[in-house]
Design a protein around this motif. Structure first.
Motif, PDB file in Angstrom:
ATOM      1  N   VAL A 194       0.807  -1.151   0.221  1.00 26.06           N
ATOM      2  CA  VAL A 194       0.132   0.093  -0.007  1.00 26.06           C
ATOM      3  C   VAL A 194       0.993   1.185  -0.249  1.00 26.06           C
ATOM      4  CG1 VAL A 194      -1.765  -1.236   1.204  1.00 26.06           C
ATOM      5  CG2 VAL A 194      -0.154   0.269   2.615  1.00 26.06           C
ATOM      6  N   ASP A 195       0.220   2.381  -0.413  1.00 21.41           N
ATOM      7  CA  ASP A 195       1.005   3.497  -0.427  1.00 21.41           C
ATOM      8  C   ASP A 195       1.369   4.097   0.950  1.00 21.41           C
ATOM      9  OD1 ASP A 195       0.536   6.701  -2.355  1.00 21.41           O
ATOM     10  OD2 ASP A 195       1.073   6.541  -0.011  1.00 21.41           O
ATOM     11  N   PRO A 196       2.610   4.278   1.487  1.00 23.27           N
ATOM     12  CA  PRO A 196       3.091   4.385   2.881  1.00 23.27           C
ATOM     13  C   PRO A 196       2.308   5.787   3.352  1.00 23.27           C
ATOM     14  CG  PRO A 196       4.896   4.185   1.417  1.00 23.27           C
ATOM     15  CD  PRO A 196       3.690   4.257   0.405  1.00 23.27           C
ATOM     16  N   GLU A 197       1.606   6.620   2.435  1.00 29.47           N
ATOM     17  CA  GLU A 197       1.128   7.795   3.152  1.00 29.47           C
ATOM     18  C   GLU A 197      -0.423   7.482   3.237  1.00 29.47           C
ATOM     19  OE1 GLU A 197       3.014  10.403   3.935  1.00 29.47           O
ATOM     20  OE2 GLU A 197       4.690   9.296   3.170  1.00 29.47           O
ATOM     21  N   ASN A 198      -1.041   7.436   2.222  1.00 28.88           N
ATOM     22  CA  ASN A 198      -2.556   7.125   2.219  1.00 28.88           C
ATOM     23  C   ASN A 198      -3.126   5.755   2.350  1.00 28.88           C
ATOM     24  OD1 ASN A 198      -2.461   6.183  -0.322  1.00 28.88           O
ATOM     25  ND2 ASN A 198      -2.971   7.874  -1.468  1.00 28.88           N
ATOM     26  N   HIS A 199      -2.077   4.851   2.370  1.00 25.92           N
ATOM     27  CA  HIS A 199      -2.617   3.307   2.491  1.00 25.92           C
ATOM     28  C   HIS A 199      -3.371   2.813   1.510  1.00 25.92           C
ATOM     29  CE1 HIS A 199      -1.873   4.775   6.796  1.00 25.92           C
ATOM     30  NE2 HIS A 199      -0.712   4.561   6.372  1.00 25.92           N
ATOM     31  N   ALA A 200      -3.463   3.569   0.285  1.00 29.64           N
ATOM     32  CA  ALA A 200      -3.936   2.941  -0.827  1.00 29.64           C
ATOM     33  C   ALA A 200      -3.331   1.843  -1.404  1.00 29.64           C
ATOM     34  CB  ALA A 200      -4.478   4.099  -1.936  1.00 29.64           C
ATOM     35  N   PRO A 201      -4.154   0.750  -2.010  1.00 29.48           N
ATOM     36  CA  PRO A 201      -3.582  -0.528  -2.480  1.00 29.48           C
ATOM     37  C   PRO A 201      -2.704  -0.067  -3.707  1.00 29.48           C
ATOM     38  CG  PRO A 201      -5.797  -1.029  -1.957  1.00 29.48           C
ATOM     39  CD  PRO A 201      -5.748   0.606  -1.567  1.00 29.48           C
ATOM     40  N   LEU A 202      -1.374  -0.642  -3.854  1.00 25.43           N
ATOM     41  CA  LEU A 202      -0.467  -0.555  -4.918  1.00 25.43           C
ATOM     42  C   LEU A 202      -0.778  -1.813  -5.909  1.00 25.43           C
ATOM     43  CD1 LEU A 202       2.609   0.881  -3.324  1.00 25.43           C
ATOM     44  CD2 LEU A 202       0.823   2.242  -4.397  1.00 25.43           C
ATOM     45  N   ALA A 203      -0.289  -1.552  -7.463  1.00 26.54           N
ATOM     46  CA  ALA A 203      -0.372  -2.352  -8.206  1.00 26.54           C
ATOM     47  C   ALA A 203       0.602  -3.552  -8.182  1.00 26.54           C
ATOM     48  CB  ALA A 203      -0.100  -1.788  -9.633  1.00 26.54           C
ATOM     49  N   GLN A 204       0.641  -4.631  -8.418  1.00 30.10           N
ATOM     50  CA  GLN A 204       1.694  -5.720  -8.262  1.00 30.10           C
ATOM     51  C   GLN A 204       2.840  -5.170  -9.019  1.00 30.10           C
ATOM     52  OE1 GLN A 204       2.348  -7.885 -11.334  1.00 30.10           O
ATOM     53  NE2 GLN A 204       4.041  -8.363 -10.199  1.00 30.10           N
ATOM     54  N   GLY A 205       4.017  -5.263  -8.181  1.00 29.63           N
ATOM     55  CA  GLY A 205       5.436  -4.769  -8.810  1.00 29.63           C
ATOM     56  C   GLY A 205       5.710  -3.540  -8.324  1.00 29.63           C
ATOM     57  N   GLU A 206       4.778  -2.973  -7.822  1.00 27.13           N
ATOM     58  CA  GLU A 206       5.067  -1.368  -7.189  1.00 27.13           C
ATOM     59  C   GLU A 206       5.619  -1.629  -5.511  1.00 27.13           C
ATOM     60  OE1 GLU A 206       2.989   2.251  -8.147  1.00 27.13           O
ATOM     61  OE2 GLU A 206       1.433   0.844  -8.411  1.00 27.13           O
ATOM     62  N   VAL A 207       6.832  -0.871  -5.407  1.00 25.90           N
ATOM     63  CA  VAL A 207       7.028  -0.889  -4.013  1.00 25.90           C
ATOM     64  C   VAL A 207       6.254  -0.058  -3.121  1.00 25.90           C
ATOM     65  CG1 VAL A 207       9.262  -0.072  -2.422  1.00 25.90           C
ATOM     66  CG2 VAL A 207       9.551  -1.327  -4.428  1.00 25.90           C
ATOM     67  N   GLY A 208       5.734  -0.573  -2.016  1.00 21.62           N
ATOM     68  CA  GLY A 208       4.920  -0.166  -0.892  1.00 21.62           C
ATOM     69  C   GLY A 208       5.056  -0.530   0.296  1.00 21.62           C
ATOM     70  N   MET A 209       4.211   0.047   1.204  1.00 22.29           N
ATOM     71  CA  MET A 209       4.342  -0.882   2.676  1.00 22.29           C
ATOM     72  C   MET A 209       3.587  -2.124   2.498  1.00 22.29           C
ATOM     73  SD  MET A 209       3.178   0.591   6.276  1.00 22.29           S
ATOM     74  CE  MET A 209       4.343   2.106   6.412  1.00 22.29           C
ATOM     75  N   ILE A 210       4.188  -3.120   3.312  1.00 22.01           N
ATOM     76  CA  ILE A 210       3.512  -4.391   3.080  1.00 22.01           C
ATOM     77  C   ILE A 210       2.409  -4.339   4.238  1.00 22.01           C
ATOM     78  CG2 ILE A 210       4.007  -6.782   3.909  1.00 22.01           C
ATOM     79  CD1 ILE A 210       6.749  -6.754   2.621  1.00 22.01           C
ATOM     80  N   ALA A 211       1.369  -4.661   3.689  1.00 24.30           N
ATOM     81  CA  ALA A 211      -0.042  -4.768   4.842  1.00 24.30           C
ATOM     82  C   ALA A 211      -0.420  -6.201   4.865  1.00 24.30           C
ATOM     83  CB  ALA A 211      -1.145  -3.800   4.437  1.00 24.30           C
ATOM     84  N   ILE A 212      -0.949  -6.630   6.259  1.00 22.59           N
ATOM     85  CA  ILE A 212      -1.221  -8.041   6.362  1.00 22.59           C
ATOM     86  C   ILE A 212      -2.618  -8.425   6.904  1.00 22.59           C
ATOM     87  CG2 ILE A 212      -0.345  -9.945   7.317  1.00 22.59           C
ATOM     88  CD1 ILE A 212       2.257  -8.141   7.836  1.00 22.59           C
ATOM     89  N   ALA A 213      -3.430  -9.317   6.430  1.00 23.90           N
ATOM     90  CA  ALA A 213      -4.657  -9.689   7.160  1.00 23.90           C
ATOM     91  C   ALA A 213      -4.698 -11.140   7.142  1.00 23.90           C
ATOM     92  CB  ALA A 213      -5.876  -9.271   6.362  1.00 23.90           C
ATOM     93  N   GLY A 214      -5.344 -11.686   8.084  1.00 28.73           N
ATOM     94  CA  GLY A 214      -5.463 -13.142   8.313  1.00 28.73           C
ATOM     95  C   GLY A 214      -5.420 -13.491   9.637  1.00 28.73           C
ATOM     96  N   PRO A 215      -5.893 -14.917   9.927  1.00 28.43           N
ATOM     97  CA  PRO A 215      -5.748 -15.351  11.182  1.00 28.43           C
ATOM     98  C   PRO A 215      -4.738 -15.393  12.036  1.00 28.43           C
ATOM     99  CG  PRO A 215      -5.680 -17.061   9.709  1.00 28.43           C
ATOM    100  CD  PRO A 215      -5.743 -16.055   9.016  1.00 28.43           C
ATOM    101  N   ASN A 216      -3.648 -14.699  11.524  1.00 24.82           N
ATOM    102  CA  ASN A 216      -2.356 -14.592  12.077  1.00 24.82           C
ATOM    103  C   ASN A 216      -2.140 -13.396  12.753  1.00 24.82           C
ATOM    104  OD1 ASN A 216      -2.439 -13.869   9.469  1.00 24.82           O
ATOM    105  ND2 ASN A 216      -0.270 -13.581   9.826  1.00 24.82           N
ATOM    106  N   VAL A 217      -2.990 -12.484  12.416  1.00 24.90           N
ATOM    107  CA  VAL A 217      -2.852 -11.171  12.831  1.00 24.90           C
ATOM    108  C   VAL A 217      -3.509 -10.838  14.158  1.00 24.90           C
ATOM    109  CG1 VAL A 217      -3.335  -8.518  12.048  1.00 24.90           C
ATOM    110  CG2 VAL A 217      -2.873 -10.209  10.487  1.00 24.90           C
ATOM    111  N   PHE A 218      -2.649 -10.135  14.951  1.00 25.16           N
ATOM    112  CA  PHE A 218      -2.844  -9.983  16.164  1.00 25.16           C
ATOM    113  C   PHE A 218      -4.072  -9.188  16.690  1.00 25.16           C
ATOM    114  CE2 PHE A 218      -0.910  -5.676  17.809  1.00 25.16           C
ATOM    115  CZ  PHE A 218      -1.044  -5.106  16.486  1.00 25.16           C
ATOM    116  N   LYS A 219      -4.565  -9.216  18.007  1.00 23.62           N
ATOM    117  CA  LYS A 219      -5.744  -8.394  18.259  1.00 23.62           C
ATOM    118  C   LYS A 219      -5.543  -7.091  18.627  1.00 23.62           C
ATOM    119  CE  LYS A 219      -7.935 -12.185  17.557  1.00 23.62           C
ATOM    120  NZ  LYS A 219      -8.604 -12.025  16.248  1.00 23.62           N
ATOM    121  N   GLY A 220      -4.470  -6.772  18.852  1.00 18.28           N
ATOM    122  CA  GLY A 220      -4.112  -5.087  19.000  1.00 18.28           C
ATOM    123  C   GLY A 220      -3.046  -4.906  19.956  1.00 18.28           C
ATOM    124  N   TYR A 221      -2.923  -3.576  20.391  1.00 18.92           N
ATOM    125  CA  TYR A 221      -1.813  -3.458  21.423  1.00 18.92           C
ATOM    126  C   TYR A 221      -2.773  -3.302  22.871  1.00 18.92           C
ATOM    127  CZ  TYR A 221       1.363  -2.746  17.541  1.00 18.92           C
ATOM    128  OH  TYR A 221       2.048  -2.833  16.421  1.00 18.92           O
TER     129      TYR A 221
END
Ligand code: MCA
Ligand code: AMP
Length: 503
Positions: free
Chosen positions: A334-361
């Motif tokens: 995703v775009d590091p500033e506005n978090h909009a998803p980027l096209a495949q191949g573009e460098v951006g911030m890695i964002a993750i979803a799934g059953p592995n992702v924690f419940k928060g801080y």
């Protein structure tokens, strides 16, 4: 059946099967594990630990510490492991923030911990030493060998692991029973673990890698471990012929390559080497393959998310990449500033979803909300997904140094330096280090011109910062390079001092 322990125990082999071979020759079987975790769970209950209570532990690596972890899970308590390297100042914060019902420490630090615990309002302190002695094992020894594992929901907490941040204090990552169980079973399948596997365990057990990835997978597979107190090249060389799998941080593999006795023959019995927690250089990957015939399998994880991606078991383990999203895990850039998803191949911030992702801080709802966007956790890592689906990490949006697999946040080191009378201001950077991957360098402006006593600065930091966070090199300068906004230009410092450990 949502309790992590119940889900793992459903896969345990027969009682006589070894779970862990210890360095002193002792063998802990799966039957022992059931009995001992029951005794420890009964001990926790007797000590007043209730469901949902935190049990904080700062103790040396031992099999009893793993038993305590599993006992907490069985009892519905929340396991909270702490690096033995943490100083009193660091511990004071964790104690006040987590409010554990019980703190377990090494007998050698009991007096110091009791003082801190009393000030933080912690009711009980018990001890556990590196050879499995102490007041807690003594209580456990007199407890019944049966314990009915407490029923828990998927989202109930099993553990809290503290992780630092680029600003402010450490944050407690809340990990649920299902976060841990789902990841363990996914990895077991992905990496083809079976009951025949023997894992060489040389990692610390207060972090995700050694505690959850290594241990939970072995339990899910019903396999065995060769359990070492720490990474020691001599011990690893001795144990490798007994193992089928090894997991480590890149420093482990760099150190093994420095040993002439580390040969193809020595690892003939090994089916898999896994690396993670820090970038594995493509050069090391290739050198390792040349020496052993094994392509190290690199994977990518975080305390907040457990494991996210992995190179394939079959197929091309591509040097310099962290492989594919694990089954059930969604990875996007995703775009590091506005978090909009980027096209495949573009460098951006890695964002993750799934059953592995924690419940928060822990007790930080605003910080938690700020790190999620569109259901995806914002990792702070910069990467791209190539046309074959491989994820590569190319940098970090967070100002983080990873030294030998341990995270060091420059902001925390700078704060500790700036608090010293001798220092006017400081900037901390990570630069290439042949053994640790990155080494910590501090560039400081002293308050008095001519002051350049790095030994004194290091000694003064010893009370506030764990050893692994302390700068390995301190450079004294008259002024720090700053841009027009007054911000320190770390890229200039990296260019100037980048060869501190390699030059
Ligand atoms: C120890 N020291 C270090 C480190 N470790 N300094 C900087 N960075 C380090 N990582 C200090 C010691 O306190 C000692 O200080 C001095 O360095 C020399 O110690 P040495 O004997 O060389 O170190 P060691 O005991 O051999 O430890 C190095 C190590 C160890 C084996 C690389 O740090 C280690 O086991 N790292 C693994 C970390 C890990 O498991 N990370 C996973 C995080 P003095 O000389 O003053 O006494 S989980 C994670 O990142 C995510 C979830 C993931 O993807 O896995
Ligand atoms: P921790 O906070 O200790 O969980 O560290 C997580 C961080 O370690 C990630 O955000 C990454 O920056 C880094 N990391 C973990 N595995 C890898 C890897 N295989 N390659 C590069 N960085 C990694």
């Amino acid at each position: 059946m949502s309790n992590l322990y119940s889900r793992l125990a459903a896969c345990f082999p027969n009682d006589t099967k070894p779970f862990a071979h210890l360095s002193d020759g002792r063998v802990v079987t799966y039957g022992d594990l059931e009995i001992e975790t029951a005794r420890y769970a009964n001990a926790l209950t007797k000590l007043g630990v209730a469901i949902g209570d935190r049990v904080a532990v700062q103790a040396e690596k031992s099999i009893e510490l793993l038993i305590l972890y599993l006992a907490c899970v069985r009892a519905g308590a929340v396991f909270l492991p702490l690096n033995p390297a943490y100083t009193a100042g660091e511990l004071d914060y964790f104690m006040r923030d987590a409010e554990p019902a019980l703190f377990v420490c090494d007998p050698a630090s009991q007096t110091r911990i009791e003082t801190l615990a009393a000030a933080a309002g912690i009711a009980r302190v018990e001890t556990l030493d590196a050879s499995g002695g102490g007041s807690l094992p003594a209580i456990a020894a007199s407890q019944p060998a049966l314990f009915e594992t407490v029923e828990r929901d998927d989202d109930d907490l099993a553990a809290i692991l503290y992780t630092s941040g680029t600003t402010g204090r450490s944050k407690g990552a809340m990990l649920s029973h299902d976060n841990l169980a789902s990841n363990a079973f996914t990895l077991k399948e992905y990496w083809r673990f079976t009951g025949d596997d023997v894992l060489l365990h040389a990692l610390p057990i207060f972090h995700t890698h050694g505690l959850f990835v290594a241990t939970n997978i072995m339990l899910a597979a019903g396999g065995s471990m060769r359990f070492l107190a720490k990474f020691d090249a001599e011990a690893v060389l001795r144990e490798l012929p007994h193992a089928t799998v090894m997991m480590g941080v890149p420093t482990f593999y760099i150190r093994l390559l420095g040993e002439p006795r580390f040969t193809r023959d020595l690892v003939g019995h090994i089916r898999l080497f896994v690396s993670g927690s820090a970038p594995l250089s493509a050069d090391i990957h290739r050198e390792f393959a040349g020496r052993t015939g094994h392509a190290i399998l690199e994977r990518y994880g975080m305390t907040e998310t457990n494991m996210n991606t992995s190179n394939p078991y079959d197929g091309d383990r591509r040097a310099g990449t962290v492989g594919f999203p694990l089954p059930g895990v969604s990875i996007r850039t995703v775009d590091p500033e506005n978090h909009a998803p980027l096209a495949q191949g573009e460098v951006g911030m890695i964002a993750i979803a799934g059953p592995n992702v924690f419940k928060g801080y822990w007790r930080m709802p605003e910080k938690t909300a700020a790190e999620f966007h569109d259901g995806h956790f914002l990792s702070g890592d910069l990467g791209l997904i190539d046309d074959r689906g491989y994820v590569s990490i190319v940098g970090r949006a967070k100002d983080l140094i990873i030294s030998g697999g341990y995270n060091v946040y420059p902001a925390e080191v700078e704060t500790a330096l700036d608090e010293l009378e001798e220092i006017h201001e400081s900037a901390v950077i990570g630069v290439p280090h042949p053994d640790l991957g990155e080494g910590v360098v501090a560039v400081v402006v002293p308050r008095e011109t001519g002051f350049a006593d790095s030994g004194r600065v290091k000694a003064l930091l010893a009370d506030s910062l764990a050893r692994f966070k302390q700068p390995r090199r301190i450079v004294f300068v008259d002024a720090l390079p700053k841009n027009a906004m007054g911000k320190v230009q770390k890229t200039v410092l990296r260019a100037d001092y980048g060869d501190s450990f390699t030059g």
